[in-house]
Motif scaffolding. Structure first.
Motif, short mmCIF file in Angstrom:
data_model
loop_
_atom_site.label_atom_id
_atom_site.label_comp_id
_atom_site.label_asym_id
_atom_site.label_seq_id
_atom_site.Cartn_x
_atom_site.Cartn_y
_atom_site.Cartn_z
N MET A 144 0.85 -1.18 0.00
CA MET A 144 0.00 0.00 0.00
C MET A 144 0.88 1.23 0.00
SD MET A 144 -3.16 -0.73 2.52
CE MET A 144 -3.77 -2.38 2.70
N ASP A 145 0.41 2.28 -0.66
CA ASP A 145 1.12 3.56 -0.71
C ASP A 145 0.19 4.66 -0.21
OD1 ASP A 145 3.37 2.44 -2.02
OD2 ASP A 145 2.34 2.62 -3.93
N ILE A 146 0.72 5.59 0.58
CA ILE A 146 -0.05 6.77 0.95
C ILE A 146 -0.10 7.67 -0.27
CG2 ILE A 146 -0.11 8.85 2.37
CD1 ILE A 146 1.15 7.21 4.61
N LEU A 147 -1.31 8.07 -0.65
CA LEU A 147 -1.48 8.92 -1.83
C LEU A 147 -1.65 10.38 -1.46
CD1 LEU A 147 -3.87 6.72 -3.96
CD2 LEU A 147 -1.41 7.02 -4.21
N HIS A 148 -2.54 10.65 -0.49
CA HIS A 148 -2.75 12.04 -0.10
C HIS A 148 -3.43 12.11 1.25
CE1 HIS A 148 -6.71 11.27 -2.18
NE2 HIS A 148 -7.17 11.91 -1.12
N THR A 149 -3.39 13.29 1.84
CA THR A 149 -4.15 13.61 3.03
C THR A 149 -5.13 14.71 2.63
OG1 THR A 149 -2.32 13.06 4.49
CG2 THR A 149 -4.02 14.49 5.39
N CYS A 150 -6.38 14.55 3.06
CA CYS A 150 -7.42 15.53 2.71
C CYS A 150 -7.62 16.50 3.86
CB CYS A 150 -8.72 14.81 2.39
SG CYS A 150 -10.06 15.94 1.95
N LEU A 151 -7.55 17.79 3.54
CA LEU A 151 -7.81 18.84 4.50
C LEU A 151 -9.09 19.57 4.09
CD1 LEU A 151 -4.23 20.39 4.68
CD2 LEU A 151 -5.22 18.66 6.19
N ASN A 152 -10.01 19.75 5.03
CA ASN A 152 -11.20 20.56 4.75
C ASN A 152 -10.78 22.02 4.83
OD1 ASN A 152 -13.05 18.41 4.51
ND2 ASN A 152 -13.18 18.24 6.72
N VAL A 153 -11.15 22.80 3.82
CA VAL A 153 -10.76 24.20 3.76
C VAL A 153 -11.99 25.07 3.47
CG1 VAL A 153 -8.41 23.66 3.02
CG2 VAL A 153 -10.16 24.11 1.30
N ALA A 154 -11.92 26.33 3.86
CA ALA A 154 -13.02 27.26 3.64
C ALA A 154 -13.01 27.82 2.23
CB ALA A 154 -12.96 28.39 4.66
N ASP A 155 -11.83 27.91 1.61
CA ASP A 155 -11.70 28.50 0.27
C ASP A 155 -10.56 27.80 -0.46
OD1 ASP A 155 -10.83 30.17 -1.88
OD2 ASP A 155 -11.72 31.92 -0.91
N ALA A 156 -10.91 26.94 -1.42
CA ALA A 156 -9.91 26.14 -2.13
C ALA A 156 -8.90 27.02 -2.86
CB ALA A 156 -10.58 25.17 -3.10
N ASP A 157 -9.37 28.08 -3.51
CA ASP A 157 -8.45 28.96 -4.24
C ASP A 157 -7.42 29.58 -3.30
OD1 ASP A 157 -9.70 28.53 -6.71
OD2 ASP A 157 -11.10 30.18 -6.39
N ARG A 158 -7.89 30.07 -2.16
CA ARG A 158 -6.98 30.69 -1.19
C ARG A 158 -5.97 29.67 -0.67
NH1 ARG A 158 -9.68 32.30 4.24
NH2 ARG A 158 -9.47 30.07 4.47
N SER A 159 -6.44 28.45 -0.41
CA SER A 159 -5.55 27.40 0.11
C SER A 159 -4.51 26.99 -0.92
CB SER A 159 -6.37 26.20 0.57
OG SER A 159 -7.18 26.56 1.66
N VAL A 160 -4.93 26.83 -2.18
CA VAL A 160 -3.97 26.48 -3.23
C VAL A 160 -2.92 27.57 -3.33
CG1 VAL A 160 -3.67 26.25 -5.73
CG2 VAL A 160 -5.51 25.00 -4.57
N GLU A 161 -3.35 28.81 -3.32
CA GLU A 161 -2.41 29.93 -3.40
C GLU A 161 -1.42 29.90 -2.23
OE1 GLU A 161 -2.61 34.77 -3.10
OE2 GLU A 161 -4.27 33.73 -4.08
N TRP A 162 -1.92 29.63 -1.02
CA TRP A 162 -1.04 29.62 0.15
C TRP A 162 0.01 28.51 0.03
CZ3 TRP A 162 0.66 26.57 4.10
CH2 TRP A 162 1.32 27.24 5.14
N TYR A 163 -0.42 27.29 -0.31
CA TYR A 163 0.53 26.18 -0.40
C TYR A 163 1.53 26.36 -1.54
CZ TYR A 163 -1.62 23.42 3.26
OH TYR A 163 -2.06 22.98 4.49
N THR A 164 1.10 26.94 -2.64
CA THR A 164 2.01 27.11 -3.77
C THR A 164 2.98 28.27 -3.52
OG1 THR A 164 0.39 28.43 -4.99
CG2 THR A 164 0.47 26.07 -5.47
N GLU A 165 2.51 29.35 -2.92
CA GLU A 165 3.37 30.51 -2.71
C GLU A 165 4.27 30.38 -1.48
OE1 GLU A 165 1.18 34.18 -2.78
OE2 GLU A 165 0.51 33.84 -4.85
N ASN A 166 3.79 29.71 -0.45
CA ASN A 166 4.55 29.66 0.80
C ASN A 166 5.37 28.39 0.99
OD1 ASN A 166 3.72 32.15 2.43
ND2 ASN A 166 1.77 31.35 1.68
N LEU A 167 4.93 27.28 0.40
CA LEU A 167 5.63 26.02 0.61
C LEU A 167 6.14 25.39 -0.68
CD1 LEU A 167 3.34 24.41 3.34
CD2 LEU A 167 5.49 25.64 3.65
N ASP A 168 6.06 26.13 -1.76
CA ASP A 168 6.55 25.66 -3.06
C ASP A 168 5.88 24.37 -3.55
OD1 ASP A 168 8.25 27.81 -3.44
OD2 ASP A 168 9.86 26.84 -2.32
#
Length: 124
Positions: A1-25
C-alpha cells in the motif's frame, strides 16, 4: 500500500492552493468537483509527489474543533477485496466508482475513528 494524499477541509480552495504554492513551493496538480457541484477538490503536490487534497464544500467552514482534517488516502490493488479483509472499526462509505476522480473508493475507520480512504485507480 502507498499513501497517496491527506485531505484537509478548507473554507476557500483557491486561497488554500495559493497559500501552499506561494509559501511552501507546492505545485497544483489536479482537481475535480463532486457531481452535485457542492464540493471542489483541488490537489497540491510537494517535490516528491506527495499530495494534499484541499476540499472546499459549499456552506461548510472548518473549525478548530476537529473537522479541519478529513481523511488519509491509501492506494490498494483491489478496493473491494481490501474493504472485505481489513479489520475496520466502522464503514463510512462502501466501495463505489468515482468517475470524476478516476478511481474506485471506499472509506473505513481505524480503531481511533480516523477515516481512511481506500483507492483503486480506474482503468482508462
Amino acid at each position: 500500500m502507498d499513501i497517496l494524499h491527506t485531505c484537509l477541509n478548507v473554507a476557500d480552495a483557491d486561497r488554500s492552493v495559493e497559500w501552499y504554492t506561494e509559501n511552501l513551493d507546492f505545485e497544483e496538480s489536479w482537481g475535480f468537483e463532486t457531481p452535485d457541484g457542492e464540493t471542489v477538490n483541488r490537489y497540491v503536490a510537494d517535490g516528491n509527489g506527495v499530495e494534499l487534497q484541499l476540499s472546499d464544500t459549499e456552506g461548510e467552514t472548518p473549525s478548530d474543533e476537529g473537522d479541519l482534517w478529513d481523511h488519509l488516502a491509501v492506494k490498494v490493488e483491489d478496493v473491494d477485496a481490501a474493504f472485505e479483509e481489513i479489520d475496520h472499526h466502522g464503514v463510512v462509505e462502501e466501495p463505489g466508482d468515482q468517475p470524476a476522480a478516476g478511481a474506485r473508493t471506499a472509506f473505513v475507520k481505524d480503531p481511533d475513528g480516523h477515516v481512511i480512504e481506500l483507492i483503486e485507480p480506474l482503468e482508462d
